[in-house]
Design a protein around this motif. Structure first.
Motif, mmCIF file in Angstrom:
data_model
loop_
_atom_site.group_PDB
_atom_site.id
_atom_site.type_symbol
_atom_site.label_atom_id
_atom_site.label_comp_id
_atom_site.label_asym_id
_atom_site.label_seq_id
_atom_site.Cartn_x
_atom_site.Cartn_y
_atom_site.Cartn_z
ATOM 1 N N ALA A 159 -66.071 75.688 -5.058
ATOM 2 C CA ALA A 159 -67.108 76.184 -5.825
ATOM 3 C C ALA A 159 -68.217 76.322 -4.900
ATOM 4 O O ALA A 159 -69.241 77.258 -4.650
ATOM 5 C CB ALA A 159 -67.617 75.214 -6.715
ATOM 6 N N LEU A 160 -68.512 75.249 -3.620
ATOM 7 C CA LEU A 160 -69.558 75.553 -2.650
ATOM 8 C C LEU A 160 -69.320 76.797 -1.819
ATOM 9 O O LEU A 160 -70.397 77.314 -1.622
ATOM 10 C CB LEU A 160 -69.506 74.239 -1.751
ATOM 11 N N VAL A 161 -67.945 77.161 -1.472
ATOM 12 C CA VAL A 161 -67.813 77.993 -0.662
ATOM 13 C C VAL A 161 -67.997 79.616 -1.520
ATOM 14 O O VAL A 161 -68.472 80.716 -1.167
ATOM 15 C CB VAL A 161 -66.560 78.172 -0.213
ATOM 16 N N ALA A 162 -67.477 79.573 -2.707
ATOM 17 C CA ALA A 162 -67.461 80.718 -3.503
ATOM 18 C C ALA A 162 -68.935 81.312 -4.131
ATOM 19 O O ALA A 162 -69.020 82.445 -4.489
ATOM 20 C CB ALA A 162 -66.420 80.630 -4.616
ATOM 21 N N ALA A 163 -69.707 79.947 -4.496
ATOM 22 C CA ALA A 163 -70.990 80.434 -4.828
ATOM 23 C C ALA A 163 -71.776 81.410 -4.124
ATOM 24 O O ALA A 163 -72.409 82.578 -4.706
ATOM 25 C CB ALA A 163 -72.012 79.417 -4.917
ATOM 26 N N ARG B 101 -72.788 85.508 -5.421
ATOM 27 C CA ARG B 101 -74.435 85.845 -5.441
ATOM 28 C C ARG B 101 -74.483 87.043 -4.448
ATOM 29 O O ARG B 101 -74.971 87.901 -4.810
ATOM 30 C CB ARG B 101 -75.214 84.601 -4.679
ATOM 31 N N PHE B 102 -73.735 87.056 -3.291
ATOM 32 C CA PHE B 102 -73.803 88.403 -2.472
ATOM 33 C C PHE B 102 -73.218 89.542 -3.194
ATOM 34 O O PHE B 102 -73.719 90.701 -3.318
ATOM 35 C CB PHE B 102 -72.944 88.027 -1.062
ATOM 36 N N ARG B 103 -71.973 89.268 -3.870
ATOM 37 C CA ARG B 103 -71.297 90.428 -4.655
ATOM 38 C C ARG B 103 -72.429 90.938 -5.826
ATOM 39 O O ARG B 103 -72.393 92.133 -6.184
ATOM 40 C CB ARG B 103 -70.138 89.974 -5.157
ATOM 41 N N ALA C 275 -75.820 94.850 -8.237
ATOM 42 C CA ALA C 275 -77.187 95.326 -8.775
ATOM 43 C C ALA C 275 -77.649 96.304 -7.895
ATOM 44 O O ALA C 275 -78.700 97.270 -8.462
ATOM 45 C CB ALA C 275 -77.954 94.099 -8.756
ATOM 46 N N ALA C 276 -77.672 96.402 -6.764
ATOM 47 C CA ALA C 276 -78.066 97.422 -5.899
ATOM 48 C C ALA C 276 -77.788 98.798 -6.193
ATOM 49 O O ALA C 276 -78.439 99.762 -5.887
ATOM 50 C CB ALA C 276 -78.269 96.998 -4.273
ATOM 51 N N ARG C 277 -76.432 98.762 -6.394
ATOM 52 C CA ARG C 277 -75.717 100.212 -6.636
ATOM 53 C C ARG C 277 -76.224 100.334 -7.929
ATOM 54 O O ARG C 277 -76.305 101.881 -7.999
ATOM 55 C CB ARG C 277 -74.278 99.983 -6.872
ATOM 56 N N ARG C 278 -76.425 99.687 -8.846
ATOM 57 C CA ARG C 278 -76.990 100.291 -10.199
ATOM 58 C C ARG C 278 -78.256 100.786 -10.165
ATOM 59 O O ARG C 278 -78.461 101.790 -10.918
ATOM 60 C CB ARG C 278 -77.020 99.101 -11.233
#
Length: 107
Positions: free
Chosen positions: A87-91, A95-97, A102-105
């Motif tokens: 969870a610490l690595v995946a968070a 967030r980056f993804r 959101a930037a693509r939208r």
């Protein structure tokens, strides 16, 4: 003598919680494979705290009540430890993804 008994009791509690976490993790995987979305919760950080609390009086006794590798192996056998690390690595990755989506939208 009292330190050894306390260490043994806390270590047994830690082993019990580690075993329960293994059962809960297996049940969660089984439910996901069947397509069931119910959540089975693990007991996070408690086994590590119990093992640490057992190691302090156990290793300070003269002679030590249990070998150090016993405490380490019980703590590392816990499934919730690896789920917390994941969870610490995946968070940050999530967030980056989500920021990229959101930037693509907006474009």
């Amino acid at each position: 003598m009292l330190a050894t008994a306390l260490s043994a009791l806390l270590l047994l509690l830690g082993i019990g919680v580690v075993a329960l976490n293994g059962v809960y993790a297996a049940q969660a995987v089984s439910l996901r494979r069947r397509g069931d979305r119910r959540h089975v919760s693990l007991i996070y950080a408690v086994p590590q705290l119990l093992v640490w609390a057992a190691a302090v009086p156990g290793l300070r006794a003269d002679p030590p009540a249990f070998p150090a590798w016993l405490f380490v192996s019980v703590a590392l056998a816990d499934v919730s430890l690896y789920w917390m690390i994941f969870a610490l690595v995946a968070a940050p990755v999530r967030r980056f993804r989500s920021a990229r989506r959101a930037a693509r939208r907006l474009d």
